[in-house]
Design a protein around this motif. Sequence first.
Motif, PDB file in Angstrom:
ATOM      1  N   SER A  74      54.593  41.172  31.264  1.00  0.00           N
ATOM      2  CA  SER A  74      55.452  42.234  30.737  1.00  0.00           C
ATOM      3  C   SER A  74      54.691  43.545  30.575  1.00  0.00           C
ATOM      4  CB  SER A  74      56.020  41.868  29.353  1.00  0.00           C
ATOM      5  OG  SER A  74      56.738  40.663  29.387  1.00  0.00           O
ATOM      6  N   VAL A  75      53.431  43.442  30.206  1.00  0.00           N
ATOM      7  CA  VAL A  75      52.661  44.652  29.874  1.00  0.00           C
ATOM      8  C   VAL A  75      52.086  45.342  31.113  1.00  0.00           C
ATOM      9  CG1 VAL A  75      50.535  45.467  28.756  1.00  0.00           C
ATOM     10  CG2 VAL A  75      52.076  43.931  27.531  1.00  0.00           C
ATOM     11  N   LEU A  76      51.587  44.546  32.063  1.00  0.00           N
ATOM     12  CA  LEU A  76      50.842  45.147  33.183  1.00  0.00           C
ATOM     13  C   LEU A  76      51.603  46.253  33.920  1.00  0.00           C
ATOM     14  CD1 LEU A  76      48.595  42.551  35.011  1.00  0.00           C
ATOM     15  CD2 LEU A  76      48.021  44.293  33.307  1.00  0.00           C
ATOM     16  N   PRO A  77      52.904  46.077  34.191  1.00  0.00           N
ATOM     17  CA  PRO A  77      53.605  47.145  34.922  1.00  0.00           C
ATOM     18  C   PRO A  77      53.679  48.466  34.152  1.00  0.00           C
ATOM     19  CG  PRO A  77      54.870  45.091  34.953  1.00  0.00           C
ATOM     20  CD  PRO A  77      53.757  44.898  33.971  1.00  0.00           C
ATOM     21  N   THR A  78      53.434  48.429  32.827  1.00  0.00           N
ATOM     22  CA  THR A  78      53.491  49.664  32.040  1.00  0.00           C
ATOM     23  C   THR A  78      52.157  50.415  32.063  1.00  0.00           C
ATOM     24  OG1 THR A  78      52.689  48.723  29.935  1.00  0.00           O
ATOM     25  CG2 THR A  78      55.037  48.451  30.434  1.00  0.00           C
ATOM     26  N   LEU A  79      51.127  49.802  32.631  1.00  0.00           N
ATOM     27  CA  LEU A  79      49.798  50.427  32.638  1.00  0.00           C
ATOM     28  C   LEU A  79      49.506  51.086  33.977  1.00  0.00           C
ATOM     29  CD1 LEU A  79      47.752  47.594  30.905  1.00  0.00           C
ATOM     30  CD2 LEU A  79      48.772  49.624  29.865  1.00  0.00           C
ATOM     31  N   THR A  80      48.711  52.128  33.929  1.00  0.00           N
ATOM     32  CA  THR A  80      48.280  52.773  35.161  1.00  0.00           C
ATOM     33  C   THR A  80      47.047  52.045  35.671  1.00  0.00           C
ATOM     34  OG1 THR A  80      49.042  54.860  34.274  1.00  0.00           O
ATOM     35  CG2 THR A  80      47.569  54.949  36.187  1.00  0.00           C
ATOM     36  N   GLY A  81      47.157  51.469  36.848  1.00  0.00           N
ATOM     37  CA  GLY A  81      46.016  50.758  37.415  1.00  0.00           C
ATOM     38  C   GLY A  81      45.128  51.715  38.198  1.00  0.00           C
ATOM     39  N   GLY A  82      44.121  51.171  38.817  1.00  0.00           N
ATOM     40  CA  GLY A  82      43.235  51.967  39.650  1.00  0.00           C
ATOM     41  C   GLY A  82      43.231  51.371  41.034  1.00  0.00           C
ATOM     42  N   SER A  83      42.201  51.675  41.796  1.00  0.00           N
ATOM     43  CA  SER A  83      42.126  51.014  43.095  1.00  0.00           C
ATOM     44  C   SER A  83      41.615  49.596  42.849  1.00  0.00           C
ATOM     45  CB  SER A  83      41.199  51.780  44.038  1.00  0.00           C
ATOM     46  OG  SER A  83      40.033  52.179  43.366  1.00  0.00           O
ATOM     47  N   PRO A  84      42.295  48.617  43.412  1.00  0.00           N
ATOM     48  CA  PRO A  84      41.895  47.232  43.163  1.00  0.00           C
ATOM     49  C   PRO A  84      40.440  47.005  43.558  1.00  0.00           C
ATOM     50  CG  PRO A  84      43.902  47.329  44.484  1.00  0.00           C
ATOM     51  CD  PRO A  84      43.396  48.741  44.357  1.00  0.00           C
ATOM     52  N   LEU A  85      39.776  46.138  42.832  1.00  0.00           N
ATOM     53  CA  LEU A  85      38.399  45.799  43.150  1.00  0.00           C
ATOM     54  C   LEU A  85      38.420  44.826  44.329  1.00  0.00           C
ATOM     55  CD1 LEU A  85      35.544  46.277  42.033  1.00  0.00           C
ATOM     56  CD2 LEU A  85      35.787  44.154  40.767  1.00  0.00           C
ATOM     57  N   LEU A  86      37.810  45.236  45.433  1.00  0.00           N
ATOM     58  CA  LEU A  86      37.766  44.354  46.604  1.00  0.00           C
ATOM     59  C   LEU A  86      36.471  43.572  46.558  1.00  0.00           C
ATOM     60  CD1 LEU A  86      38.843  47.111  49.107  1.00  0.00           C
ATOM     61  CD2 LEU A  86      40.290  45.351  48.066  1.00  0.00           C
ATOM     62  N   SER A  87      36.512  42.343  47.045  1.00  0.00           N
ATOM     63  CA  SER A  87      35.251  41.621  47.083  1.00  0.00           C
ATOM     64  C   SER A  87      35.166  40.717  48.304  1.00  0.00           C
ATOM     65  CB  SER A  87      35.049  40.816  45.798  1.00  0.00           C
ATOM     66  OG  SER A  87      35.751  39.607  45.867  1.00  0.00           O
ATOM     67  N   GLN A  88      33.953  40.566  48.793  1.00  0.00           N
ATOM     68  CA  GLN A  88      33.687  39.614  49.869  1.00  0.00           C
ATOM     69  C   GLN A  88      32.453  38.829  49.445  1.00  0.00           C
ATOM     70  OE1 GLN A  88      33.561  41.042  53.913  1.00  0.00           O
ATOM     71  NE2 GLN A  88      34.937  42.742  53.446  1.00  0.00           N
ATOM     72  N   SER A  89      32.410  37.580  49.874  1.00  0.00           N
ATOM     73  CA  SER A  89      31.221  36.827  49.490  1.00  0.00           C
ATOM     74  C   SER A  89      30.659  36.054  50.683  1.00  0.00           C
ATOM     75  CB  SER A  89      31.534  35.891  48.331  1.00  0.00           C
ATOM     76  OG  SER A  89      32.400  34.880  48.760  1.00  0.00           O
ATOM     77  N   LEU A  90      29.367  35.782  50.588  1.00  0.00           N
ATOM     78  CA  LEU A  90      28.665  35.048  51.641  1.00  0.00           C
ATOM     79  C   LEU A  90      27.803  33.972  50.983  1.00  0.00           C
ATOM     80  CD1 LEU A  90      28.040  35.072  54.750  1.00  0.00           C
ATOM     81  CD2 LEU A  90      26.012  36.421  54.188  1.00  0.00           C
ATOM     82  N   ARG A  91      27.923  32.750  51.494  1.00  0.00           N
ATOM     83  CA  ARG A  91      27.120  31.653  50.972  1.00  0.00           C
ATOM     84  C   ARG A  91      25.827  31.579  51.769  1.00  0.00           C
ATOM     85  NH1 ARG A  91      28.029  26.116  48.820  1.00  0.00           N
ATOM     86  NH2 ARG A  91      26.629  24.740  49.970  1.00  0.00           N
ATOM     87  N   ILE A  92      24.712  31.664  51.085  1.00  0.00           N
ATOM     88  CA  ILE A  92      23.412  31.634  51.782  1.00  0.00           C
ATOM     89  C   ILE A  92      22.612  30.460  51.251  1.00  0.00           C
ATOM     90  CG2 ILE A  92      21.271  32.905  52.228  1.00  0.00           C
ATOM     91  CD1 ILE A  92      22.789  35.483  51.874  1.00  0.00           C
ATOM     92  N   GLU A  93      22.253  29.551  52.154  1.00  0.00           N
ATOM     93  CA  GLU A  93      21.526  28.363  51.694  1.00  0.00           C
ATOM     94  C   GLU A  93      20.022  28.585  51.704  1.00  0.00           C
ATOM     95  OE1 GLU A  93      22.932  24.723  53.439  1.00  0.00           O
ATOM     96  OE2 GLU A  93      24.974  25.034  52.685  1.00  0.00           O
ATOM     97  N   ARG A  94      19.575  29.549  50.919  1.00  0.00           N
ATOM     98  CA  ARG A  94      18.144  29.763  50.695  1.00  0.00           C
ATOM     99  C   ARG A  94      17.971  30.042  49.214  1.00  0.00           C
ATOM    100  NH1 ARG A  94      16.162  33.805  55.505  1.00  0.00           N
ATOM    101  NH2 ARG A  94      17.756  33.218  57.005  1.00  0.00           N
ATOM    102  N   GLY A  95      16.764  29.834  48.729  1.00  0.00           N
ATOM    103  CA  GLY A  95      16.502  30.091  47.313  1.00  0.00           C
ATOM    104  C   GLY A  95      16.710  31.558  46.988  1.00  0.00           C
TER     105      GLY A  95
END
Lengths: 239, 239
Positions: A161-182
């Motif tokens: 109910s509340v979120l549509p009443t707020l001004t958002g920003g640019s969504p946080l984009l994320s990408q991830s990579l799994r690396i099998e090293r210490g």
Amino acid sequence: MANPTAAILVIGDEILSGRTRDSNMHYLARELTRVGIDLQEARVVSDNRRAIIKAVKSLSAAYGSVFTSGGIGPTHDDITAECVAEAFDTPISIRDDARALLAAHYARTGAELNEARLRMARIPDGATLIENPVSVAPGFTIQNVHVMAGVPAVFEAMVASVLPTLTGGSPLLSQSLRIERGEGEIAGPLSKLADDFPELSIGSYPFQNNGIYGANIVIRGHDGAQVDAAMTRLSEMFA
Amino acid sequence: MANPTAAILVIGDEILSGRTRDSNMHYLARELTRVGIDLQEARVVSDNRRAIIKAVKSLSAAYGSVFTSGGIGPTHDDITAECVAEAFDTPISIRDDARALLAAHYARTGAELNEARLRMARIPDGATLIENPVSVAPGFTIQNVHVMAGVPAVFEAMVASVLPTLTGGSPLLSQSLRIERGEGEIAGPLSKLADDFPELSIGSYPFQNNGIYGANIVIRGHDGAQVDAAMTRLSEMFA
């Protein structure tokens, strides 16, 4: 421009005693990230008047919006509404529109709108009600503080109910990579990458599982092209 | 006598972005309750120098002990150790005993003790090391702040190392009763009960599940006889 900021204040002895594991913080974190509001702090305090008032004051001064969770039911330990009113030095009393919502609900269910249930109609002066499609008793917004229930199903409906009443920003984009090293092996190159992309946040989250170890590298930012470029560089580094 | 107090500070963007759900707070809450230390506040802040320093200062001044979780690995986003040092205005440098632990570990595993990994041997002056039986890199205690890893297996092992060094209080005892009536119906009698047992904490946690609704009433306190007496009264009220 920087994104709007937010904090969450979870109120409840049951979290701090370890009886219950909070889920509202995690839910809100995901929802805010989706709409581009930066959740910058989360706090949990007990059902203690002084602790709640102090936290509301300090968080509402420091962040664009504050979401509270818990302590707005009918029992004696539900003191959030009066504490928020006190934090803003505002009177609180039973409000007609909130009482009408409860009266209609209890008339339907055949239960009595007794003194305890009427506590849930106490709203600080000047607040706006937050709809509760699950169990009717409303939350409320006063200044930049959104006061919501602790029961997860109700909390989540109120967030919707509340979120549509707020001004958002640019969504946080994320990408991830799994690396099998210490982590110790990738830390040097990773630090250079972070220096080269100062506007991105680059996090390293180690894992260790059945003898396989490594780290998930997460690149976050508001500019999709930059996130792409950094991810390409990262993949090349550890190809 | 009142029990010792504590707070936890969880450090990490990954919790506030909703990518990961914290479990260390819940684990510590249960452990501290068991040994009679009252966890009175939990905070989550992001990997931000100013936010970490401010939170460490404020929590360590307000509570008997503070446990931090996260940000002590080898990567560029691991800044907890230097922030804690700064909060106490204490120099930080690579310490011989911590370096020796790491050197022995990496010699065994055949990996190089490079610059990134050496970051994990940086310890503020005057701190005591916290043993890490899982992955060797130590945590540390400085004044009343225990600085521990964020990876749950390591955090939990470090908590096990630290707890025996702390003075506990009388364990918090609790009993609970499931009452299948609306909270609004039981709130009045419950409030009277709370007034009659001012030293106990009596919490009401509503549930709603497949059309069955009610509340779990939890009575907590340090005096077992009082908890028993209140529970007997509660059972009689709603028999």
